[in-house]
Design a protein around this motif. Structure first.
Motif, PDB file in Angstrom:
ATOM      1  N   PRO A   2       0.818  -1.169   0.128  1.00  0.00           N
ATOM      2  CA  PRO A   2       0.200   0.032  -0.130  1.00  0.00           C
ATOM      3  C   PRO A   2       0.908   1.241  -0.036  1.00  0.00           C
ATOM      4  N   LYS A   3       1.176   1.705  -1.073  1.00  0.00           N
ATOM      5  CA  LYS A   3       2.251   2.903  -1.315  1.00  0.00           C
ATOM      6  C   LYS A   3       1.480   4.029  -1.636  1.00  0.00           C
ATOM      7  N   GLY A   4       0.220   4.123  -1.183  1.00  0.00           N
ATOM      8  CA  GLY A   4      -0.595   5.225  -1.353  1.00  0.00           C
ATOM      9  C   GLY A   4      -1.749   5.232  -2.401  1.00  0.00           C
ATOM     10  N   LEU A   5      -2.786   6.202  -2.355  1.00  0.00           N
ATOM     11  CA  LEU A   5      -3.814   6.114  -3.146  1.00  0.00           C
ATOM     12  C   LEU A   5      -3.536   6.510  -4.445  1.00  0.00           C
ATOM     13  N   GLY A   6      -2.635   7.265  -4.855  1.00  0.00           N
ATOM     14  CA  GLY A   6      -2.124   7.382  -6.140  1.00  0.00           C
ATOM     15  C   GLY A   6      -1.352   6.167  -6.756  1.00  0.00           C
ATOM     16  N   HIS A   7      -0.851   5.699  -6.124  1.00  0.00           N
ATOM     17  CA  HIS A   7      -0.345   4.364  -6.512  1.00  0.00           C
ATOM     18  C   HIS A   7      -1.167   3.129  -6.620  1.00  0.00           C
ATOM     19  N   LEU A  33       0.916  10.042 -12.728  1.00  0.00           N
ATOM     20  CA  LEU A  33       1.307   9.387 -11.521  1.00  0.00           C
ATOM     21  C   LEU A  33       2.321   8.605 -11.591  1.00  0.00           C
ATOM     22  N   GLU A  34       2.937   8.078 -12.761  1.00  0.00           N
ATOM     23  CA  GLU A  34       4.188   7.458 -13.006  1.00  0.00           C
ATOM     24  C   GLU A  34       5.402   8.386 -12.509  1.00  0.00           C
ATOM     25  N   ASN A  35       5.284   9.612 -12.622  1.00  0.00           N
ATOM     26  CA  ASN A  35       6.148  10.723 -12.352  1.00  0.00           C
ATOM     27  C   ASN A  35       6.089  11.457 -11.127  1.00  0.00           C
ATOM     28  N   THR A  36       5.073  10.882 -10.315  1.00  0.00           N
ATOM     29  CA  THR A  36       4.737  11.498  -9.137  1.00  0.00           C
ATOM     30  C   THR A  36       5.628  10.962  -7.819  1.00  0.00           C
ATOM     31  N   GLU A  37       6.324  11.774  -7.261  1.00  0.00           N
ATOM     32  CA  GLU A  37       7.234  11.110  -6.112  1.00  0.00           C
ATOM     33  C   GLU A  37       6.557  11.094  -4.996  1.00  0.00           C
ATOM     34  N   GLN A  68       0.640  10.241  -3.681  1.00  0.00           N
ATOM     35  CA  GLN A  68      -0.681  10.945  -3.430  1.00  0.00           C
ATOM     36  C   GLN A  68      -1.427  11.013  -4.798  1.00  0.00           C
ATOM     37  N   LEU A  69      -2.623  10.818  -4.727  1.00  0.00           N
ATOM     38  CA  LEU A  69      -3.495  11.002  -5.832  1.00  0.00           C
ATOM     39  C   LEU A  69      -3.537  12.693  -6.004  1.00  0.00           C
ATOM     40  N   THR A  70      -3.689  13.315  -4.974  1.00  0.00           N
ATOM     41  CA  THR A  70      -3.761  14.882  -4.781  1.00  0.00           C
ATOM     42  C   THR A  70      -2.555  15.703  -5.363  1.00  0.00           C
ATOM     43  N   ASP A  71      -1.297  14.972  -5.348  1.00  0.00           N
ATOM     44  CA  ASP A  71      -0.145  15.628  -5.835  1.00  0.00           C
ATOM     45  C   ASP A  71      -0.371  15.612  -7.609  1.00  0.00           C
ATOM     46  N   ALA A  72      -0.631  14.292  -7.935  1.00  0.00           N
ATOM     47  CA  ALA A  72      -0.885  14.091  -9.388  1.00  0.00           C
ATOM     48  C   ALA A  72      -1.947  15.029  -9.628  1.00  0.00           C
ATOM     49  N   LEU A  73      -3.117  15.149  -9.400  1.00  0.00           N
ATOM     50  CA  LEU A  73      -3.939  16.172  -9.833  1.00  0.00           C
ATOM     51  C   LEU A  73      -3.689  17.551  -9.588  1.00  0.00           C
ATOM     52  N   GLN A  74      -2.778  17.978  -8.598  1.00  0.00           N
ATOM     53  CA  GLN A  74      -2.249  19.215  -8.627  1.00  0.00           C
ATOM     54  C   GLN A  74      -1.256  19.726  -9.859  1.00  0.00           C
ATOM     55  N   THR A  75      -0.666  18.639 -10.281  1.00  0.00           N
ATOM     56  CA  THR A  75       0.215  18.572 -11.776  1.00  0.00           C
ATOM     57  C   THR A  75      -0.782  18.919 -12.725  1.00  0.00           C
TER      58      THR A  75
END
Ligand code: UTP
Length: 297
Positions: A111-116, A222-226, A234-241
Motif C-alpha cells: 500500500p504505497k498510497g492512493l495515487g499508487h 502518477l508514474e512521475n509523482t514522487e 498521493q493522488l492529490t499531488d498528481a491532480l495538482q500537476t
C-alpha cells in the motif's frame, strides 16, 4: 478543435489501504467489509457505481482483503442451505451482491498510497476517462453526484473531483482545493490542491471527498509523482500537476456536493454513519430512534 470524447464506463475502487485508524478491527479484515447496518460498506460503493451505469468495475485489493472478493462471489453452500429452508429473503440478499456485475480485481502488492493504487488500474482502464470511488466513503443513494461529475468531465475534457464544505477546523483531515468559479456553470475550476493542510494554511474550506472522474492522462503523471505526504504516492499531488497542465487531459474541475455523505474510515464517523442509515430503515428505524431517546435521557 473538436476532440473525440469517450464516455465513462469503468469504475476503479481502491480498497487496499491498511485501515490503521480502525485497528484492531482491521487487523485481519478490510475496513471496507465493516457492516453498515447489514451490508459491508463496499457494497454501497459498488451499488453506486452500478447505478451510475459503470458496469466495468475494478477493485484494487491487497493482503488480508480476500473477504472482499468472497462477498461479491457466489456462495453455493450457503445458497443451497437457504434454499432448502425456503428462506427466500435471505437468499435474495446473498445473491444480490454476486449479481451486481462482474468485478475485476488487481492487487496493489504494497500500500504505497492512493495515487499508487490508482496507477495499478492503468492496464485495465487504458485510454479512456474513468471514475474512482473510495471504498470507505459513502454517498447517500438519494443524492446524486457521480453522474454530474461524469457530465462535467465530458464537457471539460479534464479531470473532476468532488468537494464538500467543511468547518475550517476540519480541513486538516482532507485534501483541500483552491478554486475559482466558472461563469454560468455549476462546477468550479481548481487552481491548486494541497493534501491535509494545517488549518491556518488552508486555501479554502473545500475538502476533497472520495469520488473522482479522471482523464487517463493522470496515469502518466502518477508514474512521475514522487512520494509525498506520509511517504505515499498521493493522488492529490498528481491532480495538482494536472490542474496547471495545458493540452489534452489538462485542467481539474470540482463539483461541490451538498448531499448526504458518510465516512466509514474512522471510528466516530463510522458510528454516525451506521446510526444515521439505521434510523432510516423501515424495519427498525422507529424502534431505534425511540430507544435512543431513552438512552440519551
Ligand atoms: P485512506 O487513507 O482512507 O485508507 O485511503 P487507509 O490508508 O486504509 O486508512 P488509514 O488512514 O490507515 O486508517 C483512502 C482509500 O484508498 C485506499 C484505501 O483502501 C481507501 O479506500 N488505499 C489507500 C489503497 O487502495 N492503497 C493505498 O496504498 C492507500
Amino acid at each position: 478543435m473538436s476532440m473525440l470524447r469517450k464516455t465513462v464506463r469503468k469504475a476503479v475502487i481502491p480498497a487496499a489501504g491498511l485501515g490503521t485508524r480502525f485497528l484492531p478491527a482491521t487487523k485481519a479484515m478490510p475496513k471496507e467489509m465493516l457492516p453498515v447496518v447489514d451490508a459491508p460498506a463496499i457494497q454501497y460503493v459498488v451499488e453506486e457505481a452500478v447505478s451510475a451505469n459503470l458496469t466495468d468495475i475494478l477493485m484494487i485489493t491487497g493482503r488480508s482483503k480476500r473477504a472482499l472478493e468472497d462477498h461479491f462471489d457466489g456462495a453455493p453452500a450457503l445458497e443451497r442451505t437457504l434454499e432448502l429452508k425456503g428462506d427466500q429473503t435471505r437468499l435474495d440478499a446473498v445473491q444480490y451482491s454476486s449479481g451486481l456485475g462482474p468485478i475485476h480485481y488487481v492487487r496493489q502488492g504494497e500500500p504505497k498510497g492512493l495515487g499508487h493504487a490508482v496507477l495499478c488500474a492503468r492496464q485495465h482502464v487504458g485510454d479512456e476517462p474513468f471514475a474512482v470511488l473510495l471504498g470507505d466513503d459513502l454517498i447517500d443513494e438519494r443524492d446524486e453526484l457521480l453522474t454530474t461529475m461524469m457530465r462535467v468531465q465530458a464537457e471539460t475534457g479534464g479531470s473532476v473531483i468532488a468537494l464538500i464544505e467543511v468547518e475550517p477546523s476540519q480541513i486538516s483531515a482532507y485534501g483541500c482545493a483552491d478554486v475559482v468559479s466558472v461563469e454560468g456553470e455549476n462546477y468550479v475550476r481548481v487552481n491548486s490542491l494541497v493534501e491535509k493542510p494545517d488549518a491556518n494554511e488552508a486555501p479554502s474550506n473545500l475538502a476533497i471527498i472520495g469520488r473522482y472522474v479522471l482523464h487517463p492522462s493522470v496515469f502518466e503523471v502518477l508514474e512521475n509523482t514522487e512520494p509525498g505526504r506520509g511517504g505515499e504516492i498521493q493522488l492529490t499531488d498528481a491532480l495538482q500537476t494536472l490542474a496547471t497542465a495545458d493540452g489534452v487531459g489538462g485542467g481539474v474541475y470540482g463539483v461541490v456536493f451538498r448531499g448526504r455523505r458518510y465516512d466509514t474510515g474512522d471510528k466516530l464517523s463510522y458510528l454516525k454513519a451506521v446510526i444515521t442509515l439505521a434510523s432510516d430503515r423501515a424495519e427498525f428505524g422507529e424502534d431505534l430512534k425511540n430507544w435512543m431517546k431513552g438512552f440519551l435521557a
